[in-house]
Design a protein around this motif. Structure first.
Motif, PDB file in Angstrom:
ATOM      1  N   GLY A 117       0.823  -1.212   0.000  1.00 40.32           N
ATOM      2  CA  GLY A 117       0.000   0.000   0.000  1.00 40.32           C
ATOM      3  C   GLY A 117       0.856   1.260   0.000  1.00 40.32           C
ATOM      4  N   LEU A 118       1.950   1.240   0.778  1.00 44.43           N
ATOM      5  CA  LEU A 118       2.882   2.380   0.768  1.00 44.43           C
ATOM      6  C   LEU A 118       3.487   2.576  -0.613  1.00 44.43           C
ATOM      7  N   TYR A 119       3.867   1.471  -1.257  1.00 45.96           N
ATOM      8  CA  TYR A 119       4.431   1.562  -2.608  1.00 45.96           C
ATOM      9  C   TYR A 119       3.443   2.242  -3.557  1.00 45.96           C
ATOM     10  N   HIS A 145      13.506   2.230 -18.417  1.00 46.59           N
ATOM     11  CA  HIS A 145      13.202   0.972 -19.100  1.00 46.59           C
ATOM     12  C   HIS A 145      11.725   0.967 -19.458  1.00 46.59           C
ATOM     13  N   ARG A 146      11.321  -0.044 -20.183  1.00 46.53           N
ATOM     14  CA  ARG A 146       9.927  -0.098 -20.621  1.00 46.53           C
ATOM     15  C   ARG A 146       8.949  -0.109 -19.441  1.00 46.53           C
ATOM     16  N   TYR A 147       9.248  -0.913 -18.409  1.00 48.06           N
ATOM     17  CA  TYR A 147       8.323  -1.057 -17.288  1.00 48.06           C
ATOM     18  C   TYR A 147       8.818  -0.446 -15.984  1.00 48.06           C
ATOM     19  N   THR A 148      10.061   0.021 -15.958  1.00 47.53           N
ATOM     20  CA  THR A 148      10.600   0.587 -14.726  1.00 47.53           C
ATOM     21  C   THR A 148      11.445   1.831 -15.013  1.00 47.53           C
ATOM     22  N   THR A 149      11.572   2.650 -13.996  1.00 45.01           N
ATOM     23  CA  THR A 149      12.479   3.797 -14.018  1.00 45.01           C
ATOM     24  C   THR A 149      13.278   3.754 -12.724  1.00 45.01           C
ATOM     25  N   GLU A 150      14.595   3.881 -12.844  1.00 44.64           N
ATOM     26  CA  GLU A 150      15.483   3.917 -11.681  1.00 44.64           C
ATOM     27  C   GLU A 150      15.826   5.378 -11.401  1.00 44.64           C
ATOM     28  N   ARG A 177      12.832   2.785  -7.312  1.00 43.41           N
ATOM     29  CA  ARG A 177      12.482   2.017  -8.509  1.00 43.41           C
ATOM     30  C   ARG A 177      10.986   2.215  -8.730  1.00 43.41           C
ATOM     31  N   LEU A 178      10.648   2.807  -9.863  1.00 42.60           N
ATOM     32  CA  LEU A 178       9.269   3.095 -10.234  1.00 42.60           C
ATOM     33  C   LEU A 178       8.795   2.003 -11.187  1.00 42.60           C
ATOM     34  N   TYR A 179       7.759   1.271 -10.785  1.00 42.17           N
ATOM     35  CA  TYR A 179       7.182   0.209 -11.620  1.00 42.17           C
ATOM     36  C   TYR A 179       5.951   0.800 -12.323  1.00 42.17           C
ATOM     37  N   HIS A 180       6.073   1.027 -13.633  1.00 38.07           N
ATOM     38  CA  HIS A 180       4.997   1.684 -14.372  1.00 38.07           C
ATOM     39  C   HIS A 180       3.752   0.813 -14.466  1.00 38.07           C
ATOM     40  N   GLU A 237       9.131   1.920  -5.138  1.00 34.57           N
ATOM     41  CA  GLU A 237       9.857   1.281  -4.054  1.00 34.57           C
ATOM     42  C   GLU A 237      11.138   2.056  -3.757  1.00 34.57           C
ATOM     43  N   ALA A 238      11.343   2.400  -2.508  1.00 34.26           N
ATOM     44  CA  ALA A 238      12.640   2.920  -2.078  1.00 34.26           C
ATOM     45  C   ALA A 238      13.513   1.690  -1.867  1.00 34.26           C
TER      46      ALA A 238
END
Length: 170
Positions: A22-24, A63-68, A90-93, A99-100
């Motif tokens: 939920g935090l994520y 990246h296609r599904y993530t951003t660092e 890490r951002l999961y699109h 996520e930190a």
């Protein structure tokens, strides 16, 4: 009386892992509203709102599904020379999660929870990091940081080489 006990027993409890997920999700919404990082090209960006604490947002990889990302102030720890405080994100699109992965606030995760921590300690550590991130993102929004204050920084990331920073902090 027995019916009262039966009714309270049916209330579901939220596990620590569910709380973390939920935090994520909340942090994803906060960061996306603030800076829309999925659309940023790799490199360094600075947000200046005139309070003396310039914010540095480094897009390390897209990246296609993530951003660092790395989020930090333009301040350095006097002992290590590292940006402090600093959060690697890490951002999961597709999953709409942020996520930190680790925070540098004077110490590395190994110093905080040990080299081989039990799963409960790992989840607790991640809860603390991501709670910190959520509060930091709220604070940044209150101070006026956002897409309108974000400008590209010449020379890339805060230290000039995001790959070096990411490898050194892992």
């Amino acid at each position: 009386m027995p019916s009262l006990i039966a009714q309270t027993a049916r209330i579901p409890r939220l596990s620590r892992f569910a709380w973390l997920m939920g935090l994520y999700a909340e942090n994803h919404a906060r960061l996306s509203r603030l800076f829309a990082p999925a659309g940023l090209a790799p490199g360094g960006y600075r947000s200046v709102v005139g309070d003396g604490l310039d914010l540095q947002l480094d897009v390390l990889e897209q990246h296609r599904y993530t951003t660092e990302l790395r989020l930090t102030y333009a301040l350095r720890d006097p002992l290590t020379g590292e940006p402090d405080p600093s959060a690697y994100l890490r951002l999961y699109h597709d999953a709409r999660q942020l996520e930190a992965t680790h925070c540098y606030v004077g110490r590395r995760w190994q110093d905080v929870i040990g080299m081989y921590p039990p799963p409960a300690r790992v989840v607790g550590h991640r809860l603390r990091m991501n709670t910190f991130l959520g509060k930091w993102l709220e604070y940044l929004a209150e101070r006026g940081h956002g897409v309108a204050t974000l400008r590209p920084v010449d020379g890339g990331t805060a230290s000039g080489d995001g790959t070096k920073d990411l490898a050194a902090s892992a």
